[in-house]
Design a protein around this motif. Structure first.
Motif, short mmCIF file in Angstrom:
data_model
loop_
_atom_site.label_atom_id
_atom_site.label_comp_id
_atom_site.label_asym_id
_atom_site.label_seq_id
_atom_site.Cartn_x
_atom_site.Cartn_y
_atom_site.Cartn_z
N ARG A 166 28.07 -28.45 21.74
CA ARG A 166 28.55 -27.14 21.25
C ARG A 166 30.07 -27.19 21.19
O ARG A 166 30.73 -27.71 22.07
CB ARG A 166 28.12 -26.00 22.16
N ILE A 167 30.61 -26.63 20.08
CA ILE A 167 32.06 -26.51 19.92
C ILE A 167 32.39 -25.03 19.72
O ILE A 167 31.79 -24.36 18.89
CB ILE A 167 32.55 -27.32 18.70
N VAL A 179 25.28 -37.87 13.84
CA VAL A 179 26.04 -37.19 12.77
C VAL A 179 26.23 -38.12 11.57
O VAL A 179 25.99 -37.74 10.42
CB VAL A 179 27.40 -36.69 13.30
N VAL A 180 26.63 -39.35 11.85
CA VAL A 180 26.84 -40.31 10.76
C VAL A 180 25.54 -41.11 10.56
O VAL A 180 24.99 -41.62 11.53
CB VAL A 180 28.02 -41.26 11.10
N GLY A 191 21.25 -29.12 13.73
CA GLY A 191 21.25 -28.72 15.14
C GLY A 191 21.90 -29.73 16.07
O GLY A 191 21.80 -29.64 17.30
N ILE A 192 22.60 -30.72 15.49
CA ILE A 192 23.25 -31.73 16.35
C ILE A 192 24.54 -31.14 16.94
O ILE A 192 24.90 -31.40 18.08
CB ILE A 192 23.60 -32.99 15.52
N ILE A 193 25.23 -30.33 16.11
CA ILE A 193 26.45 -29.66 16.60
C ILE A 193 26.30 -28.17 16.34
O ILE A 193 25.89 -27.75 15.27
CB ILE A 193 27.71 -30.21 15.86
N ASP A 194 26.62 -27.40 17.37
CA ASP A 194 26.56 -25.93 17.28
C ASP A 194 28.00 -25.43 17.35
O ASP A 194 28.75 -25.81 18.24
CB ASP A 194 25.74 -25.45 18.48
N LEU A 195 28.41 -24.62 16.38
CA LEU A 195 29.82 -24.22 16.29
C LEU A 195 29.96 -22.70 16.42
O LEU A 195 29.22 -21.95 15.77
CB LEU A 195 30.41 -24.66 14.94
#
Ligand SMILES: Nc1ccccc1-c1cnco1
Length: 227
Positions: free
Chosen positions: A2-3, A160-161, A28-32
């Motif tokens: 989470r960021i 992500v990549v 859903g890999i990064i939550d901002l």
């Protein structure tokens, strides 16, 4: 991961909805979360800064709104709070790799004249705090620095990549600058692709690429070769 980002210009970060990071968020890999610091003020003018004690030019960001913003954003002691600052430690690929392993990053975007130092001190009692500089130049605020850091960190977060292989052969990954790249056509405006790259000899290609990395690093960034 989470960021959370705290800024007086939350609209700045709309661009994080697109491209690689946008897809990582969809998956859903990064939550901002982006938070407007002015939402944590209580006066009619939504005041976030005031004149500096001791005099001097410019304005300093008041501690109260920051304290309330962190009250909301910091759930436990697992967070790392990053304050972009010209007086911070240098942000490098190693920094990006470290931060890509963290479960929760919080970015506090201050303005050049800075945030009341008590905010950094108080935040350090309830999270790990890092003041980080992108380089020795002056920006008007931390937002541009946060965008660059989120891109550098986000692309290293597992998943992500698409092809993790592509993360290994890049500038600064192995301490050297990357080798030059070429693609079709083999000749363009009388400029030829180095013949070794067309040879199919993978050993010779790898040796040539490493030599190119060393030559480019020696020429452009000799400081990277210092022990
Ligand atoms: N100049 C700045 C002003 C405000 C917040 C960050 C910076 C910064 C970060 N890296 C270099 O400069």
């Amino acid at each position: 991961m989470r960021i959370d980002i705290i800024s007086i210009f939350p609209e700045f970060f709309g661009v994080l909805d697109i491209s690689l990071l946008g897809k990582a968020r969809e998956r859903g890999i990064i939550d901002l979360g982006v938070h407007n610091l002015r939402d944590f003020t209580h006066d009619r003018h939504r005041t976030v800064d005031d004149t500096p004690y001791g005099g001097g030019a410019g304005m300093v960001m008041k501690p109260e709104p920051w304290g309330e913003a962190f009250d909301q954003v910091l759930q436990d002691e697992s967070s790392v709070v990053i304050f972009p600052s010209p007086a911070g430690e240098r942000f490098t690929q190693a920094t990006a790799r470290e931060l890509a392993l963290e479960p929760h990053l919080v970015f506090g975007c201050g303005r050049y004249e800075g945030i009341d130092q008590r905010v950094i001190a108080h935040t350090a009692t309830r999270a790990r705090v890092r003041e980080v500089s992108l380089g020795d130049y002056v920006l008007n605020g931390g937002e541009v620095a946060v965008m660059a850091m989120i891109e550098a960190i986000g692309r290293l977060v597992p998943g992500v990549v698409g092809n993790p292989e592509s993360l290994t052969e890049e500038s600064h990954e192995d301490g050297l600058l990357e080798y030059p790249s070429y693609t079709k056509p083999a000749v363009w405006r009388d400029l030829e692709v180095p013949p070794v790259l067309l040879s199919g000899n993978h050993g010779a290609i790898a040796a040539w690429r490493h030599e190119q990395q060393l030559e480019r690093t020696r020429r452009v960034r000799p400081d990277l070769l210092q022990p």
